[in-house]
Write an enzyme that holds these catalytic residues in place. Sequence first.
Site, PDB file in Angstrom:
ATOM      1  N   CYS A 121       0.811  -1.231   0.000  1.00 29.21           N
ATOM      2  CA  CYS A 121       0.000   0.000   0.000  1.00 29.21           C
ATOM      3  C   CYS A 121       0.844   1.282   0.000  1.00 29.21           C
ATOM      4  CB  CYS A 121      -0.998   0.005   1.150  1.00 29.21           C
ATOM      5  SG  CYS A 121      -0.279  -0.007   2.787  1.00 29.21           S
ATOM      6  N   LYS A 196      -5.508  -9.127  11.478  1.00 28.92           N
ATOM      7  CA  LYS A 196      -5.538  -7.671  11.332  1.00 28.92           C
ATOM      8  C   LYS A 196      -6.914  -7.245  10.849  1.00 28.92           C
ATOM      9  CE  LYS A 196      -3.453  -4.039   8.509  1.00 28.92           C
ATOM     10  NZ  LYS A 196      -2.342  -3.699   7.613  1.00 28.92           N
ATOM     11  N   ARG A 206      -2.080   6.200   8.123  1.00 24.82           N
ATOM     12  CA  ARG A 206      -2.231   6.421   6.678  1.00 24.82           C
ATOM     13  C   ARG A 206      -1.768   7.819   6.291  1.00 24.82           C
ATOM     14  NH1 ARG A 206      -7.769   2.910   5.843  1.00 24.82           N
ATOM     15  NH2 ARG A 206      -6.832   0.970   6.586  1.00 24.82           N
ATOM     16  N   ARG A 218     -10.322  -1.339   2.682  1.00 25.55           N
ATOM     17  CA  ARG A 218      -9.572  -2.581   2.828  1.00 25.55           C
ATOM     18  C   ARG A 218     -10.438  -3.729   3.357  1.00 25.55           C
ATOM     19  NH1 ARG A 218      -5.226   0.263   1.609  1.00 25.55           N
ATOM     20  NH2 ARG A 218      -3.952   1.492   3.062  1.00 25.55           N
ATOM     21  N   GLU A 234      -7.586 -17.389  11.147  1.00 25.30           N
ATOM     22  CA  GLU A 234      -6.527 -16.753  10.344  1.00 25.30           C
ATOM     23  C   GLU A 234      -5.145 -17.022  10.955  1.00 25.30           C
ATOM     24  OE1 GLU A 234      -6.101 -15.303   7.612  1.00 25.30           O
ATOM     25  OE2 GLU A 234      -7.917 -14.291   6.934  1.00 25.30           O
ATOM     26  N   LYS A 249      -4.045  -7.043  15.646  1.00 24.01           N
ATOM     27  CA  LYS A 249      -3.946  -5.617  15.373  1.00 24.01           C
ATOM     28  C   LYS A 249      -5.310  -5.080  14.997  1.00 24.01           C
ATOM     29  CE  LYS A 249      -2.075  -2.601  11.899  1.00 24.01           C
ATOM     30  NZ  LYS A 249      -1.439  -2.476  10.646  1.00 24.01           N
ATOM     31  N   SER A 275      -1.647   3.342  15.450  1.00 21.92           N
ATOM     32  CA  SER A 275      -1.510   4.797  15.481  1.00 21.92           C
ATOM     33  C   SER A 275      -2.687   5.493  16.156  1.00 21.92           C
ATOM     34  CB  SER A 275      -1.339   5.309  14.049  1.00 21.92           C
ATOM     35  OG  SER A 275      -2.419   4.878  13.232  1.00 21.92           O
ATOM     36  N   TYR A 314       4.247   2.986  19.409  1.00 22.88           N
ATOM     37  CA  TYR A 314       4.982   4.200  19.047  1.00 22.88           C
ATOM     38  C   TYR A 314       5.694   4.842  20.228  1.00 22.88           C
ATOM     39  CZ  TYR A 314       2.587   3.501  14.691  1.00 22.88           C
ATOM     40  OH  TYR A 314       2.156   2.934  13.520  1.00 22.88           O
TER      41      TYR A 314
HETATM   42  C1  PBG Z   1      -0.240  -1.642   5.977  1.00 28.01           C
HETATM   43  C2  PBG Z   1      -0.245  -1.252   7.399  1.00 28.01           C
HETATM   44  C3  PBG Z   1      -1.133  -0.392   8.051  1.00 28.01           C
HETATM   45  C4  PBG Z   1      -0.716  -0.294   9.375  1.00 28.01           C
HETATM   46  C5  PBG Z   1       0.410  -1.103   9.497  1.00 28.01           C
HETATM   47  N1  PBG Z   1       0.674  -1.693   8.273  1.00 28.01           N
HETATM   48  C6  PBG Z   1      -2.259   0.407   7.523  1.00 28.01           C
HETATM   49  C7  PBG Z   1      -3.424  -0.252   6.911  1.00 28.01           C
HETATM   50  O1  PBG Z   1      -3.606  -1.472   6.911  1.00 28.01           O
HETATM   51  O2  PBG Z   1      -4.222   0.520   6.362  1.00 28.01           O
HETATM   52  C8  PBG Z   1      -1.356   0.526  10.446  1.00 28.01           C
HETATM   53  C9  PBG Z   1      -0.510   0.767  11.645  1.00 28.01           C
HETATM   54  C10 PBG Z   1      -1.007   1.831  12.541  1.00 28.01           C
HETATM   55  O3  PBG Z   1      -2.125   2.355  12.405  1.00 28.01           O
HETATM   56  O4  PBG Z   1      -0.255   2.201  13.457  1.00 28.01           O
HETATM   57  N2  PBG Z   1       1.041  -1.515   5.409  1.00 28.01           N
END
Ligand code: PBG
Length: 324
Positions: A121, A196, A206, A218, A234, A249, A275, A314
Amino acid sequence: MFPESRPRRLRRTPALRALVRETHLDPAQLILPLFVLPGEGRREPVASLPGVDRLSADLAAEAAAEAAAHGVGGVLLFGLPDAKDAEATSSWDPDGPVPSAVRAIRAAAGGLVIATDVCLCQYTDHGHCGLVGDDGTILNDASLPILAKAAVAHARAGADLVAPSDMFDGRVAVIRDALDEEGFAETVGILSYSSKYASAFYGPFRDAAHSAPSAGDRRSHQLDPPNRAEAVREGLIDEEEGADLLMVKPALAYLDVIRDLTDATDLPVLAYQVSGEYAMLHHAADRGAFAFRDAYLESLVAIRRAGARATITYGAVDAAKWLA
Ligand code: PBG
């Protein structure tokens, strides 16, 4: 029964509380995400993620060395390439931001666990995690060889773990085969983002990674938030395909899933405090709801108590300082 039974006796002093404490945090089980840019000497604050910067490889190596000095266990690298196209060709560039940062971090902080996010992505101009067909479908099987190429590029640079975050079917097996074929059977493990969810809590990421899809979402590949058994399924599929570590996650809104998966698998389960969760704690603290440090450490304990062996967060460096 009361009055014979009085649980408060064991909470009376700090020493008594420490004696019976069930859960401990160890900085060695925290992983710091780093957003890596091309070039040198570059630092760009991420507006939506307090205290987080995008860094070029040289500065990422400094940040990793600082994390290691405080006892943080590892880093997880996200690449922010200059070039994006529909086929994500920059995702497997051996001189792309992630391989460059892996080499720099290995030189500056050799003992740290270096994990790399494997997803398309950040590398596609449309912002989807894989190739997109003419009718707008996000293609599963056609995307797998590209994910495998990216994983191999990260392995060649010296990553300890590659972490596929795309949630496509079959990617762990394809990546494992590719790593084995390239001679990494004994040295490079797979940290699968096995469970996830399609979550609103990825908002600030993002922005940080410039990876919001330009159209669509997604939900055709990431898990549906109401589902619990499917997240375990999964994880078990990825275990079967050769994953070394599994992941849930986001973390805080999915503690039940962390517990379920921990109970169902023999593999270590990691959690990603994403995040939006991290930003939410900061914003609430800034508005006076609580002290950031207390609420943040409590959230990390909760994730650990739910069963996570290690946590991606973080605030890993701050946590390590506070735990020292
Ligand atoms: C995809 C990815 C995402 C995150 C980690 N790897 C974003 C998504 O799936 O849209 C999110 C991590 C976060 O929000 O801290 N490469």
